[in-house]
Design an enzyme around this catalytic site. Sequence first.
Site, PDB file in Angstrom:
ATOM      1  N   LYS A 131     -32.742  20.497  17.000  1.00 15.58           N
ATOM      2  CA  LYS A 131     -31.317  20.366  17.339  1.00 15.58           C
ATOM      3  C   LYS A 131     -31.161  20.110  18.825  1.00 15.58           C
ATOM      4  O   LYS A 131     -31.714  20.850  19.629  1.00 15.58           O
ATOM      5  CB  LYS A 131     -30.583  21.654  16.962  1.00 15.58           C
ATOM      6  CG  LYS A 131     -29.094  21.542  17.118  1.00 15.58           C
ATOM      7  CD  LYS A 131     -28.467  22.858  17.535  1.00 15.58           C
ATOM      8  CE  LYS A 131     -28.164  22.868  19.004  1.00 15.58           C
ATOM      9  NZ  LYS A 131     -27.608  24.123  19.475  1.00 15.58           N
ATOM     10  N   ARG A 169     -54.337  46.109  27.309  1.00 15.20           N
ATOM     11  CA  ARG A 169     -54.648  46.555  25.955  1.00 15.20           C
ATOM     12  C   ARG A 169     -55.659  47.697  26.079  1.00 15.20           C
ATOM     13  O   ARG A 169     -56.304  47.857  27.115  1.00 15.20           O
ATOM     14  CB  ARG A 169     -55.225  45.406  25.118  1.00 15.20           C
ATOM     15  CG  ARG A 169     -56.496  44.852  25.674  1.00 15.20           C
ATOM     16  CD  ARG A 169     -57.002  43.648  24.896  1.00 15.20           C
ATOM     17  NE  ARG A 169     -58.296  43.250  25.387  1.00 15.20           N
ATOM     18  CZ  ARG A 169     -58.695  41.991  25.507  1.00 15.20           C
ATOM     19  NH1 ARG A 169     -57.881  41.001  25.200  1.00 15.20           N
ATOM     20  NH2 ARG A 169     -59.903  41.724  25.941  1.00 15.20           N
ATOM     21  N   ARG A 223      -3.027   7.121 -11.744  1.00 10.94           N
ATOM     22  CA  ARG A 223      -4.138   7.193 -12.706  1.00 10.94           C
ATOM     23  C   ARG A 223      -5.443   7.702 -12.106  1.00 10.94           C
ATOM     24  O   ARG A 223      -6.375   8.040 -12.812  1.00 10.94           O
ATOM     25  CB  ARG A 223      -4.357   5.820 -13.351  1.00 10.94           C
ATOM     26  CG  ARG A 223      -3.300   5.482 -14.390  1.00 10.94           C
ATOM     27  CD  ARG A 223      -3.280   4.001 -14.724  1.00 10.94           C
ATOM     28  NE  ARG A 223      -2.679   3.207 -13.644  1.00 10.94           N
ATOM     29  CZ  ARG A 223      -2.492   1.886 -13.706  1.00 10.94           C
ATOM     30  NH1 ARG A 223      -2.893   1.210 -14.767  1.00 10.94           N
ATOM     31  NH2 ARG A 223      -1.930   1.244 -12.698  1.00 10.94           N
ATOM     32  N   SER A 245     -54.184  34.556  22.520  1.00 13.42           N
ATOM     33  CA  SER A 245     -53.487  34.762  21.247  1.00 13.42           C
ATOM     34  C   SER A 245     -52.875  36.150  21.161  1.00 13.42           C
ATOM     35  O   SER A 245     -53.373  37.104  21.740  1.00 13.42           O
ATOM     36  CB  SER A 245     -54.469  34.583  20.095  1.00 13.42           C
ATOM     37  OG  SER A 245     -54.848  33.239  20.031  1.00 13.42           O
ATOM     38  N   ASN A 296     -51.139  26.605  28.073  1.00 17.70           N
ATOM     39  CA  ASN A 296     -51.488  26.781  26.678  1.00 17.70           C
ATOM     40  C   ASN A 296     -50.945  28.128  26.203  1.00 17.70           C
ATOM     41  O   ASN A 296     -51.266  29.168  26.769  1.00 17.70           O
ATOM     42  CB  ASN A 296     -53.011  26.741  26.533  1.00 17.70           C
ATOM     43  CG  ASN A 296     -53.411  26.793  25.079  1.00 17.70           C
ATOM     44  OD1 ASN A 296     -53.112  25.881  24.321  1.00 17.70           O
ATOM     45  ND2 ASN A 296     -54.052  27.878  24.683  1.00 17.70           N
ATOM     46  N   ALA A 301     -51.914  31.263  19.852  1.00 15.13           N
ATOM     47  CA  ALA A 301     -51.372  31.560  18.527  1.00 15.13           C
ATOM     48  C   ALA A 301     -50.710  32.924  18.531  1.00 15.13           C
ATOM     49  O   ALA A 301     -51.241  33.883  19.085  1.00 15.13           O
ATOM     50  CB  ALA A 301     -52.495  31.542  17.500  1.00 15.13           C
ATOM     51  N   ALA A 305       0.820  -1.215   0.000  1.00 13.45           N
ATOM     52  CA  ALA A 305       0.000   0.000   0.000  1.00 13.45           C
ATOM     53  C   ALA A 305       0.854   1.265   0.000  1.00 13.45           C
ATOM     54  O   ALA A 305       0.457   2.294   0.535  1.00 13.45           O
ATOM     55  CB  ALA A 305      -0.914  -0.005   1.223  1.00 13.45           C
TER      56      ALA A 305
HETATM   57  C1  UD1 Z   1       0.976  -5.064 -10.440  1.00 13.73           C
HETATM   58  C2  UD1 Z   1       1.730  -6.294 -10.976  1.00 13.73           C
HETATM   59  C3  UD1 Z   1       0.959  -6.863 -12.177  1.00 13.73           C
HETATM   60  C4  UD1 Z   1      -0.469  -7.183 -11.778  1.00 13.73           C
HETATM   61  C5  UD1 Z   1      -1.155  -5.946 -11.160  1.00 13.73           C
HETATM   62  C6  UD1 Z   1      -2.490  -6.324 -10.586  1.00 13.73           C
HETATM   63  C7  UD1 Z   1       4.072  -5.866 -10.518  1.00 13.73           C
HETATM   64  C8  UD1 Z   1       5.378  -5.427 -11.088  1.00 13.73           C
HETATM   65  N1  UD1 Z   1       3.054  -5.898 -11.362  1.00 13.73           N
HETATM   66  O1  UD1 Z   1       1.012  -4.081 -11.451  1.00 13.73           O
HETATM   67  O2  UD1 Z   1       1.584  -8.035 -12.627  1.00 13.73           O
HETATM   68  O3  UD1 Z   1      -1.195  -7.616 -12.894  1.00 13.73           O
HETATM   69  O4  UD1 Z   1      -0.352  -5.429 -10.082  1.00 13.73           O
HETATM   70  O5  UD1 Z   1      -3.155  -5.192 -10.138  1.00 13.73           O
HETATM   71  O6  UD1 Z   1       4.010  -6.192  -9.362  1.00 13.73           O
HETATM   72  N2  UD1 Z   1       3.362  -0.834  -4.337  1.00 13.73           N
HETATM   73  C9  UD1 Z   1       4.147  -0.623  -3.226  1.00 13.73           C
HETATM   74  N3  UD1 Z   1       5.431  -0.220  -3.393  1.00 13.73           N
HETATM   75  C10 UD1 Z   1       5.979  -0.006  -4.615  1.00 13.73           C
HETATM   76  C11 UD1 Z   1       5.153  -0.228  -5.756  1.00 13.73           C
HETATM   77  C12 UD1 Z   1       3.860  -0.646  -5.586  1.00 13.73           C
HETATM   78  O7  UD1 Z   1       3.714  -0.792  -2.108  1.00 13.73           O
HETATM   79  O8  UD1 Z   1       7.165   0.367  -4.678  1.00 13.73           O
HETATM   80  C13 UD1 Z   1       1.988  -1.292  -4.152  1.00 13.73           C
HETATM   81  C14 UD1 Z   1       0.940  -0.347  -4.747  1.00 13.73           C
HETATM   82  O9  UD1 Z   1       0.530   0.605  -3.782  1.00 13.73           O
HETATM   83  C15 UD1 Z   1      -0.172  -1.309  -5.138  1.00 13.73           C
HETATM   84  C16 UD1 Z   1       0.544  -2.611  -5.416  1.00 13.73           C
HETATM   85  O10 UD1 Z   1       1.815  -2.493  -4.840  1.00 13.73           O
HETATM   86  O11 UD1 Z   1      -1.082  -1.504  -4.076  1.00 13.73           O
HETATM   87  C17 UD1 Z   1       0.677  -2.868  -6.901  1.00 13.73           C
HETATM   88  O12 UD1 Z   1       1.390  -1.792  -7.479  1.00 13.73           O
HETATM   89  P1  UD1 Z   1       0.909  -1.092  -8.800  1.00 13.73           P
HETATM   90  O13 UD1 Z   1       1.794   0.043  -9.100  1.00 13.73           O
HETATM   91  O14 UD1 Z   1      -0.549  -0.877  -8.765  1.00 13.73           O
HETATM   92  O15 UD1 Z   1       1.267  -2.243  -9.843  1.00 13.73           O
HETATM   93  P2  UD1 Z   1       0.547  -2.561 -11.202  1.00 13.73           P
HETATM   94  O16 UD1 Z   1       1.166  -1.749 -12.263  1.00 13.73           O
HETATM   95  O17 UD1 Z   1      -0.915  -2.502 -11.045  1.00 13.73           O
HETATM   96 MG    MG Z   2      -2.315  -1.646  -9.699  1.00 12.89          MG
END
Ligand code: UD1
Ligand code: MG
Length: 525
Positions: A360, A491, A24, A456, A428, A431, A18
Amino acid sequence: MDNALAMSNHDVAVLILAAGKGTRLKSSLAKVLHHAGGRLLIDHVVRACLPLHAKKIIAVVGHQAEQVSAAVEPLEVETVLQQPQNGTGHAMLVSKRAIGNAKYIIVLPGDAPLIRTETLRALLQKHKTSNAAATILTAVLADPSGYGRILRKSGDTVAAIIEESQLTPDQRELNEINSSIYCFTAAKLWTALARVKPNNKHREIYLTDAISILNSNGETVLAEIAPAPRETLGCNTRADLAGVDRTFREWKRDQLMRDGVTIQLPETVLVDPDVVIGEDTILEPTVQLLGKTKIGARCTIRTGSVLRDATLGDDVLVEPHCVIDSSRLESEVILGPFARLRPESHLLKGAKVGNFVEIKKSTIGEGSKAPHLSYIGDTKVGSKSNIGAGTITCNYDGFAKHPTTIGEGSKAPHLSYIGDTKVGSKSNIGAGTITCNYDGFAKHPTTIGNRVFVGSDTVLVAPVKLGDGAYIAAGSVITENVPPDALGIARGRQSTKPNWAAKKRRELSGNSAHHPKKKPHKKRR
Ligand code: UD1
Ligand code: MG
């Protein structure tokens, strides 16, 4: 899955990749921090892994490492910092110490949130029982573009994973993809990874390159095709996110319907994962139930209503287009249409809050009603009281918020303004009554005792007190205290002149001959 096998995963470490940015998505937010199906992407992945009872779950973090760590640490996930991000293979190497002596490693990308626990279990079982060095979860896709492709050797075994950028023209036909979900035998993986070189245009260490190295070492690499290809889908674009979100929402609605909830036009209804709903409750189209909302049995939530962190008892009716936030409705409450409950509102059993009412931080007692056009803030209304149309509790003087208390069985049925006031029981409020609590310098309190009748269109000029059982004549401007059981009248006295009108008419008709005739208007050109 039997318990014995579930328990035996103390030799497994789970590693969630992660650290990547998610270019993208075109976002300032790291990819795994995006939402789908009411949770963060990484949250879904961790939750799919938790029931495996692995020795530990590790997340490799890099981009926005602090926020990603903060998201997973409550789920008892350990984090490893990968800085800079030199590829998926590099991410593994950075985590080697944290993985320690685990015999098996399950690897998952943090952005494939639809993966299910059962699929991971099957992958792990296949791996453990086969003596393979690696087992890859794959999928066969109609459009495999963007993914690494599986190059099979024979039958079940894999020769290599070829990244998209490295495919030969012939290999473009391959439609079995690498999901990036794997099970490795740790010792064999470390040996292979040590030999991976950054032989690609990004100069990264690819985990996928370890597969062909394992092969040339004479190890076995297996592939397991995912039962449903969508489980392997990553979220690389906003469109992917929307697709994954749709799937999660559908799963949640299907679960609710199996549990006895009626959902009309289900595809328009959005329910967060932690929402709980009782049997025979009906959700009309375009309802949204968010956060930790909990709904009892036999409720009806009508179209366009949005509930967040709401708690509803049984037999509650929410009419169309209500907004409920962090509030509690006891059984048999009727709300709306077009009502808004702001946080900390509490409607007791059988209360009725109607059209264009905003509440509220207030309690509305059992069976009490506020049916029309009111604002009730910081107020406690006793039971069986009636708050009439247009009643406003003025709780803010520009400096501080002040409370209002309205006693049991009291009524303020129409067009009133009640500010800084305490109303006793069974009184009461007529109004158009206005409590005039501000003199331009300070706010002053009004106290209305028990069984008081306010006629009222009364103005109560604060500070003023009306004793128990007092009676205020309609249209009074009350500036002095009224003792218990007294009449307050303030009044001008009425004077009645017999025959005055008839005389006036006679006068006017006698004079009509002398009135000059009006000229007709000329049309403008
Ligand atoms: C990767 C795979 C590909 C597969 C695809 C599926 C590789 C080289 N390629 O490509 O074969 O079909 O996933 O989705 O592994 N990440 C890190 N550290 C890094 C790079 C990436 O933690 O230095 C993590 C990213 O956050 C991501 C996962 O690894 O969660 C995959 O990386 P991403 O860059 O999405 O690889 P893809 O190009 O999708
Ligand atoms: Mg990926």
